[in-house]
Each structure stands twice: as structure tokens, then as C-alpha cells.
Design an enzyme around this catalytic site. Structure first.
Site, short mmCIF file in Angstrom:
data_model
loop_
_atom_site.label_atom_id
_atom_site.label_comp_id
_atom_site.label_asym_id
_atom_site.label_seq_id
_atom_site.Cartn_x
_atom_site.Cartn_y
_atom_site.Cartn_z
N GLU A 140 -66.36 24.99 -2.77
CA GLU A 140 -66.15 25.70 -1.45
C GLU A 140 -66.08 27.05 -1.31
O GLU A 140 -65.18 27.58 -1.87
CB GLU A 140 -64.58 24.87 -1.35
CG GLU A 140 -64.05 25.40 0.02
CD GLU A 140 -62.49 25.96 0.25
OE1 GLU A 140 -62.12 25.90 1.28
OE2 GLU A 140 -62.05 26.17 -0.68
N ASP A 184 -62.22 24.50 -5.53
CA ASP A 184 -61.86 25.04 -4.40
C ASP A 184 -61.66 26.50 -4.46
O ASP A 184 -61.75 27.32 -5.53
CB ASP A 184 -60.18 24.73 -4.63
CG ASP A 184 -59.37 25.34 -3.54
OD1 ASP A 184 -59.67 25.02 -2.29
OD2 ASP A 184 -58.10 26.21 -3.73
#
Length: 610
Positions: free
Chosen positions: A340, A287
């Protein structure tokens, strides 16, 4: 680190060894159920090696009991009770204690999957990912499902729909359910909201036995400031930077790891490997990588500290990410790491020995933003925005991309995917089918958030479950059938996945017919295989006698028509197949005279006998 730190039950089942890193403590106690939470009952001893590790043995500890570390800091008489950073299991929120727990006891039955998952996770394999928030996918009488019940229901659904993998939003322990797991306190504990660690093992095992990979959304970019967590752990900023210009994240009101500290890097890399090793997971989606790479992320001038060269790159975080990926692929070469990363940082998914960050793949956020912006346009004006649809192919092979339509696109007032589409209800569903068709045909792996596959109208919320009742309505059921067929075609046509990351796998046929809002391209497999032709008509106007050049003479069959009546379309098309004419077009000697349905994506393939 998880093999020696934290709490480890004695093999006899009674008694446990404890170890915690608190170099700035003057004393550490284990306070727990078995000792009446008496801070004097079990005082840990500091190792004599200057490691800052305190350890001890509790002879009366047994499985399931709750404990914390009481840390007496050298700093200003600070005393604090902390959860175990290495705990395997935690009390269910809002309680914050750690539990004595052994990870033994689950008999894995996924040998076949584990032996063959390398090719399934390879860059040349089909990957269609279903992103899931476990607490809100389905519920039973309003209550969240446990891991075992979720496994049974989810595996059956995912298998029926044809997705290859599920990606779980973070299930690492988190105190606030509304953070969706992105505010992690337990980097070695699956959240107790859905059951025990063994229950989570059973979940992964069941998915594997049904031929479904399991990816975990993992958050090394920041952590919450809850007192029982990692922040200010021993009365000093142990896991995070002391200076808030480096150690505090203004966007998420959370702390940032100090990646320059050996122990912190080891803590995080151990966590990453732990999920692969102990829970047989198939990969990590990492993330918020962009927030790690840039020192000035979400900060104004004067609110950040440049690196030693005066730049804004976080050199320690870059080294950590490279170390992470080297460690992961060295120990688990048959898994995948996915970043990401929302900027143009170069070589995110290139090997570290080439100067890259070493990830296997990267989310293509540019494709997502441009494509959704294009489809939000009234079709009348799309001819002025053709570049938004075609620009992604300028850089499509710079990285190993995943095309994400994730939870981020259906929260915080953004609305659901179906409500982003223009027009009346019929046009909304036709637009979304055309979008999905283009997405599945475009180079790159696929990720779709739960509920989008049947066009949930309500924006996603973590409270409650998806609007499953909608699947009884014709337009929603048709979209769901279309996504299922998309996955079927995708997984059975090597041209759609084998060369996702190579220029040899793609060829424009027509990208410049902006007036008609039509694009056409070929996807190609490895040498010798048959290509597929993809044609999108992104206006409500059907187009007959539309000439498209193709590289092979003969009959081309429709593999997929998003306007088919079975999916809720108007039923325009080419009666399942069309033959070529010896008329040159688009640089090819042969051409097809096609009927292009309104707001549609067609996928065609030359007949096997050609």
C-alpha cells in the site's frame, strides 16, 4: 527468530523455555500463573555473548497458562511488565498477558492448494480480492464469529461470488479492537478474539480447500505505545527510535520501528515469514509503505531529521523493505507481497536487483482517487472530467497494480460507495455497476471491501455486522448478482488478466469522446487469444447507432451488460450480440454499430467461430 525466541513448550508437554531480547535490563523474570506471579520465582539468565538475550526454563509451565516478562531496567530503576514479543497466543483484550502455547496439533488438508498456488498467485493469473474485517462481516446473535464458523460461512460466500482471494484486515494481536488491527502488539499471534492459533489454521485450511487464497494485511510501519507492548521495552527505546522526530508517528499516535537496527529488521522479517510458514498464508499486503519511505511523512519543516545525504528518504526503511521482499520470495516464491504505497515512489513492484523495492504488486491509489472523483460528478458535467477516467492508462504499466476499493474509502465520514454515486436511487446503482464493470475490465488486479458488492448504504463500522438484510431488496440483490457475474467473466476471459502488467494487453479504441462521456478499449490476452471490447457510457442518455472500431470481422457477443434487467438495469443492449460492418472506425477496418445503455459498461468478445 520465532524458532528460538519467546516461549517454547517442551515436547513432553510440560515445562517451557523462555528467551527475550532486553539488552539494557539488569534483570528479567517470568511472572506467570504457575508461579503465583512471583518476580523471584524464575529469574532469567543473560547469555554471555553480548546478544542481550535472557533465557531460562520453567518446569511447571503447561499449555494455556498466562505469563509476562518483568523487566528491571538499568535506566533509573524502571520496572515494567511486558507481553512476550514472540508469543504465539495472547489473552483476550482487555487483558494483556501472553499464553504458553504450542502450534502443533492441526492436521493440514490443503496439500493440493499448496502444490498449485504458485500459478494462482502469479502476475498472469486472475486475482479478485475480497477484503474482510473478521469481526464485522457477519455475526451470530450479535456475537463475533469464531475462526471455524467464519471459515464455513465465508468460504461458501466467497466461492459463490467468484472471488479468488480474501484479504484479512490485520489479525495480528492488537489491544484496541477499534484500531481494526492496525495497532499491532503481537506480531506472531493471531488475535484471540476469534479463537486459538489452531482455529486460525483451520480457517486458512478451509479456505484453501475451497480454492480461495488468503492474504494478510501486515503492519511493519508503526506500533502502539501501550505499556505491555514493544515501546520502551527494556527502559530504552529498543524497537523504536529514541528521537520523536524519527520514532513517533504524529498521524497515528504510535511508534515507528528503528529499521537501522539488525534485531528489529530480523524481528519483522521473521514475523512476515512466520505467517507464510506456520499458517500457510498466500501473501502479505504491507500497510502504509509511504509512511516508511519518507522521513517527513505527516511532518512539518523542522519536525524531521534528514538522512545522511540531506534528503527526506528513509534509507534504512528502503533497505528493510528490499531485505523483506528478498527474504519472502526466496523462502516462499509462490506467495505475493503487495504494497500500500500512495505516492509516486518509483519501482515499488520491480525487482531489487533492478533498483526496485521488490514487491510483487502495488495498490493503485491514483486510479482509486481519480475514478471515485469522476463517478461522484453529476453526469451532466462528466464531459469536463474525461481525463480523470483516462489518465490512469498513462502510468498503468509503470507498476504491477492492484485496483483497490478498500475499507479506507467507506469510513471516517466518507460514506459508502453507493452514497458516493450521484442521481436518484436507480442512477446510483447504475453508476456503481458501471464503475465495477470498468474496474474489472481495467488493467490490474482487483480488490473490493466487504459490503460494497451489494451496495451497503451505511458507512462501514467495526461494531455489528454488514447490512445483510439489504440483499433481500431488488436493487441490492441485482448489484450482488452483477459482481458475481463480473468475477465469472473475469476469471474465464484470459484477455482480462493475462497481460495486466504489459502494454501489449491494452489498446485504446476511443478515449476522447468527452461530449458523450464514452470510452472504449480492447483488452488482449497472450498471443493467439481473442480480445475483448469494453465500452462505457457514463451518462443517463442511451446511445443508439454508436460506431466502435474492432480488429475482427464477424459476430461479437455481449459477455456482460451492466444494464441488464437481472442486475436492476433498464434492459437496453444489443440482444446479446452484434455483427460487424465493413466500415472503418478508430483505426480498424471493421466496426460495430452498438446500442450503449445508460450509465453502463459493456464487455463484448468475437464469436469463437470468427
Amino acid at each position: 527468530m520465532h524458532e528460538t525466541m519467546g516461549c517454547h513448550l517442551d515436547p513432553s508437554g510440560r515445562g517451557a523455555h523462555f528467551a527475550v531480547w532486553a539488552p539494557n535490563a539488569q534483570a528479567v523474570s517470568v511472572i506467570a500463573d504457575w508461579n503465583g506471579w512471583d518476580e523471584n520465582a524464575l529469574r532469567l539468565t543473560a547469555r554471555q555473548d553480548d546478544s542481550g538475550i535472557w533465557e531460562g526454563f520453567a518446569p511447571d509451565a503447561v499449555q494455556g497458562q498466562v505469563y509476562k516478562f518483568r523487566i528491571f531496567s538499568r535506566e533509573r530503576g524502571y520496572v515494567v511488565d511486558k507481553a512476550d514479543p514472540f508469543a504465539f497466543y495472547a489473552e483476550e483484550a482487555p487483558r494483556t498477558g501472553s499464553r504458553v502455547w504450542s502450534l502443533s496439533g492441526h492436521a493440514w488438508q490443503d496439500d493440493e492448494w499448496m502444490a498449485t498456488r504458485g500459478p494462482r498467485n502469479a502476475l498472469g493469473a486472475p486475482m479478485s480480492i475480497y477484503e474482510v474485517h473478521p469481526g464485522s462481516w457477519q455475526r451470530q446473535d450479535g456475537e463475533m464469529l469464531g475462526w471455524r464458523e467464519l471459515a464455513t460461512r465465508l468460504a461458501a460466500y466467497v466461492k459463490h461470488m467468484g472471488f479468488t482471494h480474501v484479504e484479512l484486515m490485520p489479525v495480528t494481536e492488537h489491544p484496541f479492537y477499534g484500531s481494526w488491527g492496525y495497532q499491532t502488539t503481537g506480531y506472531f499471534a493471531p488475535t484471540s478474539r476469534y479463537g486459538t492459533p489452531q482455529d486460525f489454521m483451520a480457517f486458512v485450511d478451509h479456505m484453501h480447500q475451497n480454492g480461495i487464497g488468503v492474504l494478510l494485511d501486515w503492519v511493519p510501519s508503526h506500533f502502539p505505545t501501550d505499556q505491555h507492548g514493544l515501546g520502551f521495552f527494556d527502559g530504552t527505546h529498543l524497537f523504536e527510535h529514541e528521537d520523536p522526530r524519527q520514532g513517533f508517528h504524529p498521524e497515528w499516535n504510535s511508534s515507528i520501528f528503528n529499521y537501522g537496527r539488525n534485531e528489529v529488521r530480523s524481528f519483522l522479517i521473521s514475523s512476515a515469514e512466520f505467517w507464510m510458514e506456520r499458517y500457510h498464508l498466500d501473501g502479505l499486503r504491507v500497510d502504509a509503505v509511504a509512511s516508511m519511505l519518507y522521513l517527513d511523512y505527516a511532518r512539518k519543516q523542522g519536525e524531521w531529521i534528514p538522512n545522511v545525504h540531506g534528503g527526506r528518504e528513509n534509507l534504512e526503511a528502503i533497505q528493510f523493505l528490499r531485505d523483506l521482499n528478498r527474504a519472502m520470495y526466496r523462502a516462499h516464491p509462490d506467495t505475493v507481497t503487495i504494497a500500500e504505497e500512495s505516492t509516486a515512489w518509483p519501482m515499488v513492484s520491480r525487482p531489487t536487483d533492478m533498483g526496485g523495492l521488490g514487491f510483487g504488486m502495488k495498490w493503485n491509489m491514483g486510479w482509486m482517487h481519480d475514478t471515485l472523483a469522476y463517478f461522484a460528478q453529476d453526469p451532466l458535467y462528466r464531459k469536463y472530467h474525461q481525463g480523470q477516467l483516462t489518465f490512469s492508462l498513462v502510468y498503468a504499466f509503470d507498476e504491477n497494480f492492484v485496483l483497490p476499493l478498500s475499507h479506507d474509502e467507506v469510513v471516517h465520514g466518507k460514506g459508502s460507495l453507493i452514497t458516493k454515486m450521484p442521481g436518484d436511487d436507480w442512477q446510483k446503482f447504475a453508476n456503481l455497476r458501471a464503475l465495477f464493470g470498468l474496474m474489472w475490465a481495467h488493467p490490474g488486479k482487483k480488490l473490493l471491501f466487504m459490503g460494497c458488492e451489494f451496495g451497503q448504504r451505511r458507512e462501514w463500522t467495526h461494531d455489528g455486522e454488514l447490512q445483510w438484510w439489504a440483499t433481500d431488496l431488488p436493487e441490492h440483490a441485482g448489484l450482488q448478482r452483477f459482481v458475481r457475474q463480473l468475477n465469472h467473466v473475469y476469471r474465464h476471459e484470459p484477455a482480462l488478466y493475462e497481460l495486466d502488467f504489459a502494454t501489449d494487453g491494452f489498446e485504446w479504441v476511443g478515449a476522447d469522446d468527452a461530449d458523450a462521456s464514452v470510452i472504449a478499449f480492447l483488452r488482449k490476452p497472450l498471443a493467439g487469444g481473442a480480445p475483448v471490447l469494453v465500452v462505457c457510457n457514463l451518462t443517463p442518455q442511451p446511445r443508439t447507432d454508436y460506431k466502435v472500431g474492432v480488429p475482427r470481422a464477424g459476430v461479437w457477443r455481449e459477455l456482460l451488460n451492466s444494464d441488464a434487467a437481472d442486475y436492476g438495469g433498464a434492459g437496453w443492449g444489443n440482444l446479446g450480440q452484434v455483427g460487424t460492418d465493413p466500415l472503418p472506425a478508430h483505426g480498424h477496418a471493421q466496426s460495430l454499430n452498438l446500442t450503449l445503455p445508460p450509465l453502463s459498461t459493456l464487455i463484448l468478445k468475437p464469436d469463437a467461430h470468427v
